[in-house]
Each structure stands twice: as C-alpha cells, then as structure tokens.
Design an enzyme around this catalytic site. Structure first.
Site, mmCIF file in Angstrom:
data_model
loop_
_atom_site.group_PDB
_atom_site.id
_atom_site.type_symbol
_atom_site.label_atom_id
_atom_site.label_comp_id
_atom_site.label_asym_id
_atom_site.label_seq_id
_atom_site.Cartn_x
_atom_site.Cartn_y
_atom_site.Cartn_z
ATOM 1 C CB CYS A 1 12.169 84.996 52.000
ATOM 2 S SG CYS A 1 12.934 85.762 50.540
ATOM 3 C CG HIS B 1 14.671 80.937 51.738
ATOM 4 N ND1 HIS B 1 13.306 80.786 51.599
ATOM 5 C CD2 HIS B 1 15.002 82.020 50.983
ATOM 6 C CE1 HIS B 1 12.837 81.716 50.788
ATOM 7 N NE2 HIS B 1 13.842 82.485 50.404
ATOM 8 C CD GLU C 1 12.347 77.813 53.206
ATOM 9 O OE1 GLU C 1 11.888 78.488 52.279
ATOM 10 O OE2 GLU C 1 12.948 78.312 54.190
#
Length: 241
Positions: free
Chosen positions: A98, A185, A187
């Site tokens: 990002c 993302h 994560e």
C-alpha cells in the site's frame, strides 16, 4: 535457513484498534508465521524515528501501509525515502505494501498520486499479468483486502506489472529480483477491515461504505501473497549459502 526480515512500520494505529491489533508489524508477523518459508522479524516504527543499526543484516526490508500520503512532505517520509534509496543502491531486497508500494514506485522513478477513482475498500479482485516461479501457490486471479485513496499511476522504468484491475491498473509490480510491491493488504483480516470501514463511514460516504461492507462476504488470499513474498526473498539465497 530462516530468513531475516526487517519490517519498517509506517503508521501508528488508531487508539480504538491498538489493543486488539497492536500494529502493522505485529499483523505481518502473525501472517508470515503461517507460511512454509520460515523467517525471523524485527519491527522498527519509522514514524517514531526508529531504524535498525547499520550492523544488522537482513534478507529484505518490508515497508508497511500507512494513513499518510506517500507523496507527502512529512520529515519522517523524507528520511525513509533516503534510507530506502540507500538500501536499493546496496542491492537489498525491498517489499512494499500500500503506502510502501506507492513510496517505492515514487522513489524509483514512477508516479503515485490521489486517485480520481476515489476510495478503494473491502475485498478487491485483480487480474494477474504474470506468474513468475516464486508465485507459488499459483492463482488465476487475486483477491485482497484494500483500503486506499492513492494509487501508483506510472511504473518505475524497470518494473514489471504483476496484477491489475479496472479500478486499480497497477495493483502489484516487481523490479527484477530486488523489489516486490502490492497495493492490497495481505496482512489485513476481515474484522480489521470492517473496523476501519466503521471508523471511516462518514468520511467514505454511504455508498462506498456499504459496497465495502458487502464485499467482506468474499474470501481473500493474503496468505498466498505472503508466501509469494517470502519465496521472492528466498530465491537465490540457498545457492549463496
């Protein structure tokens, strides 16, 4: 042999989220712990001015997401850019997510800016433009959780496009065997994305908010991206050992 990864954390979570999620460094540690490629991690929050000592050697440096703009003029962003450029010149492997995806593109000759498409939130689907050997497990398309209003709009000169969509034409790229970046993302988990959506509901507007919430019924493949990243870092390491 275990990889050594330096996580350069570029944000401090909102107070409402800290108790449950701690920070992006912790979220990445949890994600990578599930992968077949073993690794050890050191987290440094660069917003607070923390960096590893030069004597510390890592197999890769990962730049996390952030609420800040990659093209911003904050002093900590300028310091980070200088640090990453030096690492790139030394031949170190760099990973970007990002904000990190955008910052590395800017740093290496590309362009990142506020996107005319507006906010991207929730689960997003990308077409895969290439499938290098390290992209194992192989996928036909990629679904990731996203939260961004900026995008890379021009790739660095040596970059190869990896993933795209109509909303986000440059969703992932790599530069030879040294740089690998994703707009989405890996994560994130669904509960964290929902918490972000709820906190930003008024700012996003009802239509974007509701589309994001509705998209959360779909699965995401952050675990696959994490494995790609670790395999990207590991390639060639065994032969050098």
């Amino acid at each position: 042999m275990s990889l050594r990864i330096c996580i350069l954390e570029t944000d401090i979570l909102r107070p409402e989220l800290v108790d449950q999620y701690q920070g992006y460094g912790h979220m990445f540690e949890q994600l990578f712990a599930q992968q077949p490629v073993t690794a050890e991690f050191s987290v440094y929050n660069v917003v607070e001015g923390h960096y590893p000592p030069d004597s510390e050697k890592f197999d890769a440096y990962l730049v996390t997401g952030s609420k800040a703009d990659s093209f911003g003029s904050d002093p900590w962003i300028q310091t980070l850019k200088e640090y990453l450029l030096e690492r790139y010149k030394r031949g170190d492997k760099l990973l970007g997510i990002c904000f990190g995806h955008q910052l590395l593109a800017l740093l290496l000759g590309g362009k990142a800016e506020r996107a005319e498409q507006g906010w991207g939130v929730g689960v997003h689907s990308y077409r895969l433009a290439g499938k290098p050997e390290w992209m194992t497990p192989a996928l036909d398309e990629l679904q990731l959780l996203i939260s961004h209003q900026d995008q890379v709009t021009r790739l660095p000169e040596k970059a190869t496009l990896l993933a795209s969509s109509d909303f986000c034409p440059i969703g992932a790229y790599h530069i030879e065997d040294q740089v690998l970046c994703f707009q989405g993302h890996p994560e994130f988990v669904h509960d964290y994305s929902r918490a972000l959506l709820d906190l930003r509901q008024q700012h996003l507007g009802e239509q974007v908010y509701q589309q994001g919430v509705d998209s959360l019924k779909h699965s995401q493949q952050g675990s696959a991206v994490a494995e790609w990243m670790m395999r990207f870092v590991a390639q060639g390491k065994e032969s050098k050992a």
